[in-house]
Enzyme design. Sequence first.
Site, short mmCIF file in Angstrom:
data_model
loop_
_atom_site.label_atom_id
_atom_site.label_comp_id
_atom_site.label_asym_id
_atom_site.label_seq_id
_atom_site.Cartn_x
_atom_site.Cartn_y
_atom_site.Cartn_z
CB SER A 113 38.17 44.02 39.78
OG SER A 113 38.59 44.75 38.67
CG HIS A 114 34.45 46.52 38.20
ND1 HIS A 114 34.86 45.24 37.94
CD2 HIS A 114 33.10 46.52 38.06
CE1 HIS A 114 33.81 44.49 37.64
NE2 HIS A 114 32.73 45.24 37.71
CG ASP A 277 40.12 48.41 37.84
OD1 ASP A 277 41.35 48.48 37.71
OD2 ASP A 277 39.49 47.33 37.79
CG ASP A 279 42.00 44.73 39.74
OD1 ASP A 279 41.32 45.63 39.21
OD2 ASP A 279 42.06 43.57 39.29
CG ASP A 281 42.37 44.75 36.04
OD1 ASP A 281 41.61 45.66 36.45
OD2 ASP A 281 42.04 43.54 36.03
NE ARG A 282 37.12 46.68 34.89
CZ ARG A 282 35.82 46.52 34.73
NH1 ARG A 282 35.04 47.55 34.43
NH2 ARG A 282 35.27 45.34 34.90
CE LYS A 376 40.17 44.33 33.18
NZ LYS A 376 39.60 43.02 33.54
#
Length: 543
Positions: A113-114, A277, A279, A281-282, A376
């Site tokens: 992710s992030h 981000d 992936d 999702d943010r 998300k």
Amino acid sequence: MATTTISTQPIPGQKPGTSGLRKKVTIFREPSYLENFVQSIFDSLEGSQGQTLVLGGDGRFHNRVAVQTILKMAAAHGFGRVMVGRGGLFSTPAISCVIRKAGAFGGIVLSASHNPGGPDGDFGIKYNVGNGGPAPEKVTDAIYAKTGTIREYRISDAPDVDLDTIGRYAIENMTIDVIDPVADYAALMQDLFDFDAIRALFARGFTMRFDAMSAIGGPYAKTILEGLLSAPAGTVTHGEPLEDFGGHHPDPNPVNAADLIAHMSGAAAPDFGAASDGDADRNMIVGRDFCVAPSDSLAILAANATLAPGYRDGLVGIARSMPTSTAADRVAAALGIRCYETPTGWKFFGNLLDAGMATLCGEESYGTGSNHIREKDGLWAVLFWLNILAANGKTVDTLVREHWARFGRNYYSRHDYEAIDSAAAAALMEHLRAQLPSLAGRDLDGYTVALADDFEYTDPVDGSVSKQQGVRIVFADGSRIVFRLSGTGTEGATLRLYLERYEADLTKHDIPTQTALADLIAIAGRVADIAARTGRTEPTVVT
Ligand code: VG1
Ligand code: CO
């Protein structure tokens, strides 16, 4: 082709955190590290033989190698079919979308992710269940238990699959469909939002900059914004996914997306800015010289939701993670619906969404989503904002200021102390917990403590209990200080300090955030003894 059984030993520390297992790439490249975890996932699933699995990742370094390994292990395990995104790619929200649409048994998401990527960066793996969402704690606990007893894993010796060509392949008796990772997701977005109105907004000259941070959001944003919505070419920047994210820290906040923030300043700035981000999702939402706090974004989407076709009938409820500001609670109260407070991590929203108790969900960490999937969703939030701006013709800052005027402003900030000593971080949390019984009723610099506890959550759907989800000190005026340790980091520990203060008075809505929160920052530093215990006088990141 044949399946072989390989002996192995348990590897300590394969415990999934807030969102899957995240470690340095160097650790994931160690012999059988990935294999042990994947076999532990498969061994903890019941009835997966012959079923469909969805697989893909954010394209970070090691993604392709991991996808090929997992395909061969899925075949050896006896899955009937794997749907994998072309190039081994899928954003996290798109995997959730495809699992649901295909009625798949589950999915594997490869992402940290992030967290930064590249050979010296981070890698991650997460299992999602049939509703499209991250596995709940009882599943991740079962997977972790298997990692402690594993003795062998099974893998096919088939050659690698051509991931770059859409089509149907096979390993052993398992079918592999390499599919377009964007198509199903783009179709879902068209169902939810008024694409004609957004297209007309761009046609009127509305300008936007979407920073995909050289991560997986790029292909989705280009297809939807520049393709389906006819935003000018160049609207999406850093739109090519790179294995190391071009050296970016793919965490969309004003610190890491400094390039976007610089472009959003001044009279020549675009009308609207956004970033996603690693992936995708943010999301971060930015106006001209104006950053929208994620907690405010959730509240504003909730207050204006009926402007979007997918939410025209209104919301059944809202859910937010405990550290997220209470701005959404005020909207829920005005709408006459419930606002649920869950522990940090999207997996806690799944049951509420499945049970039809919540429509919108959000976290302070730049995460927003809804019942359309079970993750998300960065681009979804951006499209929701565009739909609202297209419908009411307002600017970002006008929309936010009008929201504050109506509901009051929840000043909010998060201070991260990254890569601190793990033992010192644990001791700091213990020091806080030890004070909890004596804090209630006390006066701290003129703020009266109304509640001090270690947040514990009982899932209203299945009754499962999650303890020690963050120490919170709530004051009589509704202000809050929350402390918790990150569950996604890979180096030492990260202390997160969350600060919130409510201000109803319209004439006091223009105070710089850190100034508005200065009293609470001082109280938090003293109560937790942050400087002495972490050896840091300043946080690493303030958002
Ligand atoms: C962080 C955020 C949390 C988020 C999680 C996964 O967790 O605080 O809100 O759900 O990352 O997001 P932690 O445990 O480090 O505070 V992502 O986009 O990294 O999947
Ligand atoms: Co993410």
